[in-house]
Enzyme design. Sequence first.
Site, PDB file in Angstrom:
ATOM      1  N   ASP A  49     -53.283  -4.037  28.575  1.00 29.53           N
ATOM      2  CA  ASP A  49     -52.875  -2.884  29.389  1.00 29.53           C
ATOM      3  C   ASP A  49     -54.034  -2.417  30.267  1.00 29.53           C
ATOM      4  O   ASP A  49     -53.892  -1.487  31.057  1.00 29.53           O
ATOM      5  CB  ASP A  49     -52.294  -1.752  28.533  1.00 29.53           C
ATOM      6  CG  ASP A  49     -53.286  -1.180  27.547  1.00 29.53           C
ATOM      7  OD1 ASP A  49     -54.399  -1.718  27.429  1.00 29.53           O
ATOM      8  OD2 ASP A  49     -52.940  -0.172  26.891  1.00 29.53           O
ATOM      9  N   SER A  50     -55.172  -3.117  30.180  1.00 26.51           N
ATOM     10  CA  SER A  50     -56.264  -2.902  31.151  1.00 26.51           C
ATOM     11  C   SER A  50     -55.749  -3.156  32.572  1.00 26.51           C
ATOM     12  O   SER A  50     -56.374  -2.731  33.545  1.00 26.51           O
ATOM     13  CB  SER A  50     -57.451  -3.831  30.849  1.00 26.51           C
ATOM     14  OG  SER A  50     -57.011  -5.159  30.712  1.00 26.51           O
ATOM     15  N   LYS A 118     -50.085  -6.917  20.861  1.00 27.37           N
ATOM     16  CA  LYS A 118     -51.296  -6.215  20.403  1.00 27.37           C
ATOM     17  C   LYS A 118     -51.002  -4.729  20.423  1.00 27.37           C
ATOM     18  O   LYS A 118     -50.349  -4.226  21.333  1.00 27.37           O
ATOM     19  CB  LYS A 118     -52.496  -6.527  21.305  1.00 27.37           C
ATOM     20  CG  LYS A 118     -53.753  -5.719  20.903  1.00 27.37           C
ATOM     21  CD  LYS A 118     -55.021  -6.266  21.510  1.00 27.37           C
ATOM     22  CE  LYS A 118     -55.302  -5.794  22.913  1.00 27.37           C
ATOM     23  NZ  LYS A 118     -55.392  -4.323  23.083  1.00 27.37           N
ATOM     24  N   GLU A 120     -53.015  -0.803  19.376  1.00 25.40           N
ATOM     25  CA  GLU A 120     -54.266  -0.138  19.021  1.00 25.40           C
ATOM     26  C   GLU A 120     -54.063   0.728  17.783  1.00 25.40           C
ATOM     27  O   GLU A 120     -53.064   1.428  17.669  1.00 25.40           O
ATOM     28  CB  GLU A 120     -54.746   0.724  20.197  1.00 25.40           C
ATOM     29  CG  GLU A 120     -55.107  -0.114  21.408  1.00 25.40           C
ATOM     30  CD  GLU A 120     -55.659   0.719  22.565  1.00 25.40           C
ATOM     31  OE1 GLU A 120     -56.008   1.904  22.363  1.00 25.40           O
ATOM     32  OE2 GLU A 120     -55.743   0.165  23.674  1.00 25.40           O
ATOM     33  N   GLU A 187     -63.501  -3.471  19.532  1.00 28.00           N
ATOM     34  CA  GLU A 187     -64.053  -3.113  20.853  1.00 28.00           C
ATOM     35  C   GLU A 187     -65.153  -2.056  20.719  1.00 28.00           C
ATOM     36  O   GLU A 187     -65.079  -1.131  19.888  1.00 28.00           O
ATOM     37  CB  GLU A 187     -62.930  -2.576  21.767  1.00 28.00           C
ATOM     38  CG  GLU A 187     -63.466  -2.181  23.145  1.00 28.00           C
ATOM     39  CD  GLU A 187     -62.405  -2.002  24.220  1.00 28.00           C
ATOM     40  OE1 GLU A 187     -61.208  -2.216  23.953  1.00 28.00           O
ATOM     41  OE2 GLU A 187     -62.800  -1.634  25.353  1.00 28.00           O
TER      42      GLU A 187
END
Length: 277
Positions: A49-50, A118, A120, A187
Amino acid sequence: MSSEVKTKRTTTRDIRLRKGSDPIVVLTAYSAPIARLLDPHVDMLLVGDSLGMTVYGLDTTLGVTLDMMIAHGAAVVRGSSKACVIVDLPFASYQESPQQAFRTSARVMAETGCAGVKLEGGAEMAETIAFLTARGVPVLAHIGLKPQSVHSAGGFRSHGRDEKEAAAIRSDARAITEAGAFAVVVEGTVEPVARAVTQEIAIPTIGIGASPACDGQVLVIDDVLGLFSEFTPKFVKRYAELGPTVAAAAADYAADVKARAFPGPEHCFAAKPQRRD
Ligand code: KIV
């Protein structure tokens, strides 16, 4: 029948089994042409989603929608044949409940053809990860710096610096492993914590700003290519500077158009010759 041999795609199981062996290579990709170029060189393509920041010019990833992720995820699957393609679940599309996460993941997997999703979160997402994996959705977890929580975390900063944060990251890693994640992105995490997590859990850690101690590495492709110039995090290594090359090509094109030097005769369609009967 075609004699063409189809290359077998890397599976999430292949990735999980790589724990402790040779490093796992991951890059983000958002489009079919870039996926095609990266595919031979990576184990996994992450449709992160970057893309909210790199493609859409947003300040954070919070404004990314499910429809954006599905459109880009499908493009990356179409552009690749070998890499394991994982698509990010965007903010607010999965945090509410395991059921919401399943509905979102099912859409992502059915409409893109990707191998897994993915999301978070650590211990607080363990129930959701268990719910998804039990229902056929492979999950790549994401701990340490979690960009979707940038506001509650006090900005983009490194994590695990004090004992309390270090212990929380380690317990997050254990929780998502027990819940069934096939691998985890770590991260923006200090080296000793990334190293401890990598030693403690049975699934591969994919680091970004988390030291070489991890089982693999991921970078954002626009950072690697020098296409994203808003800011460059400390952990990014640029392998090319395509930004100035793109700007120079646009300037040359503009000059040619203004000078009527483009299109040349070789770029023009000739009129069909007239038949003389
Ligand atoms: O969104 C993304 O691209 C990511 C990677 C940076 C891991 O989450």
